[in-house]
Design a protein around this motif. Sequence first.
Motif, PDB file in Angstrom:
ATOM      1  N   THR A   5      20.560  28.484 -18.498  1.00 14.12           N
ATOM      2  CA  THR A   5      21.920  28.523 -17.946  1.00 14.12           C
ATOM      3  C   THR A   5      22.519  27.120 -17.849  1.00 14.12           C
ATOM      4  OG1 THR A   5      20.957  28.526 -15.734  1.00 14.12           O
ATOM      5  CG2 THR A   5      21.572  30.659 -16.668  1.00 14.12           C
ATOM      6  N   VAL A   6      21.681  26.125 -17.475  1.00 14.04           N
ATOM      7  CA  VAL A   6      22.170  24.741 -17.384  1.00 14.04           C
ATOM      8  C   VAL A   6      22.601  24.238 -18.758  1.00 14.04           C
ATOM      9  CG1 VAL A   6      21.433  22.365 -16.938  1.00 14.04           C
ATOM     10  CG2 VAL A   6      20.901  24.159 -15.291  1.00 14.04           C
ATOM     11  N   GLN A   7      21.775  24.549 -19.762  1.00 15.14           N
ATOM     12  CA  GLN A   7      22.126  24.140 -21.123  1.00 15.14           C
ATOM     13  C   GLN A   7      23.426  24.799 -21.583  1.00 15.14           C
ATOM     14  OE1 GLN A   7      18.743  25.005 -23.556  1.00 15.14           O
ATOM     15  NE2 GLN A   7      17.523  23.265 -22.785  1.00 15.14           N
ATOM     16  N   LYS A   8      23.584  26.100 -21.262  1.00 14.14           N
ATOM     17  CA  LYS A   8      24.795  26.798 -21.654  1.00 14.14           C
ATOM     18  C   LYS A   8      26.030  26.181 -20.993  1.00 14.14           C
ATOM     19  CE  LYS A   8      22.760  31.319 -22.609  1.00 14.14           C
ATOM     20  NZ  LYS A   8      22.689  32.728 -22.194  1.00 14.14           N
ATOM     21  N   THR A   9      25.924  25.914 -19.708  1.00 13.08           N
ATOM     22  CA  THR A   9      27.061  25.328 -18.998  1.00 13.08           C
ATOM     23  C   THR A   9      27.398  23.937 -19.539  1.00 13.08           C
ATOM     24  OG1 THR A   9      25.526  24.550 -17.301  1.00 13.08           O
ATOM     25  CG2 THR A   9      26.697  26.615 -16.865  1.00 13.08           C
ATOM     26  N   SER A  10      26.346  23.149 -19.856  1.00 11.88           N
ATOM     27  CA  SER A  10      26.603  21.813 -20.407  1.00 11.88           C
ATOM     28  C   SER A  10      27.273  21.907 -21.782  1.00 11.88           C
ATOM     29  CB  SER A  10      25.300  21.019 -20.506  1.00 11.88           C
ATOM     30  OG  SER A  10      24.398  21.668 -21.396  1.00 11.88           O
ATOM     31  N   ALA A  38      30.875  22.827 -21.252  1.00 12.84           N
ATOM     32  CA  ALA A  38      31.648  21.682 -20.776  1.00 12.84           C
ATOM     33  C   ALA A  38      31.934  20.706 -21.908  1.00 12.84           C
ATOM     34  CB  ALA A  38      30.893  20.984 -19.647  1.00 12.84           C
ATOM     35  N   LEU A  39      30.926  20.481 -22.761  1.00 12.64           N
ATOM     36  CA  LEU A  39      31.121  19.581 -23.902  1.00 12.64           C
ATOM     37  C   LEU A  39      32.189  20.123 -24.864  1.00 12.64           C
ATOM     38  CD1 LEU A  39      27.448  18.491 -24.682  1.00 12.64           C
ATOM     39  CD2 LEU A  39      29.294  17.046 -23.836  1.00 12.64           C
ATOM     40  N   SER A  40      32.113  21.441 -25.122  1.00 17.42           N
ATOM     41  CA  SER A  40      33.099  22.030 -26.029  1.00 17.42           C
ATOM     42  C   SER A  40      34.515  21.941 -25.446  1.00 17.42           C
ATOM     43  CB  SER A  40      32.735  23.482 -26.329  1.00 17.42           C
ATOM     44  OG  SER A  40      32.797  24.257 -25.144  1.00 17.42           O
ATOM     45  N   ARG A  41      34.658  22.151 -24.142  1.00 17.47           N
ATOM     46  CA  ARG A  41      35.965  22.040 -23.513  1.00 17.47           C
ATOM     47  C   ARG A  41      36.503  20.611 -23.601  1.00 17.47           C
ATOM     48  NH1 ARG A  41      34.927  25.633 -18.018  1.00 17.47           N
ATOM     49  NH2 ARG A  41      34.845  27.684 -19.070  1.00 17.47           N
ATOM     50  N   ARG A  42      35.597  19.649 -23.343  1.00 14.99           N
ATOM     51  CA  ARG A  42      36.018  18.250 -23.416  1.00 14.99           C
ATOM     52  C   ARG A  42      36.459  17.877 -24.834  1.00 14.99           C
ATOM     53  NH1 ARG A  42      31.160  15.359 -19.924  1.00 14.99           N
ATOM     54  NH2 ARG A  42      31.759  16.222 -17.880  1.00 14.99           N
TER      55      ARG A  42
END
Length: 204
Positions: free
Chosen positions: A22-27, A30-34
Amino acid sequence: MRDSAANGQPTDEREAADQEATVQKTSLLALSRRSRRADEQSDSSESGVETAEFAVPAPEAGDADSSEGAEMSERAEKRQGFKHWRRQRPFIGGVLAVLGGIELFFSGQLDLGNMQIQFGIEGLQATVLPIAIVVLALLSIFRPTHHVFYGIIALVLAVYSLIGVNLGGFIIGMLLSSIGAILIVAWMGPRGPKESEAAEGETA
């Protein structure tokens, strides 16, 4: 007890693995949004630069109104100046006499192939009389102090053109020149601005 401990170990490992996933997915999210935001900002900045480069400055409404107002005022001043100049001389009579002299001149130059139309006495007077009338009319316009003298001579020449120049330019030139000469003689002198305004008020 051993069974429960053995069973508890894999559940803890699964929970830890799920948390890491889940942490990897959220990161990643976030990277894709940035990255998307960075791309959008770069696109907007490039489009802003292009529009700034190719944008043509539009004229302001105030400048256009002021230029139009200046042109209108210049035109009004020119009209007022011409009206004032025209009132200081026998303008209408001079113009009519000039038109009559031009008509007399061209009526004496009619040439239809082998046939030349000439009703009056042949000679220089078919050319001299119209030129003299035109010169007298122009003198009365530009030298209005002697308008009576110029008008009387122009009237005599216009009447004589009935004999000398193709029946007075087929009577049309004689009439125009005679009426113009009479108006030149009858001119009452220059009018001031107050007199002209009063005359316009009476006619209105």
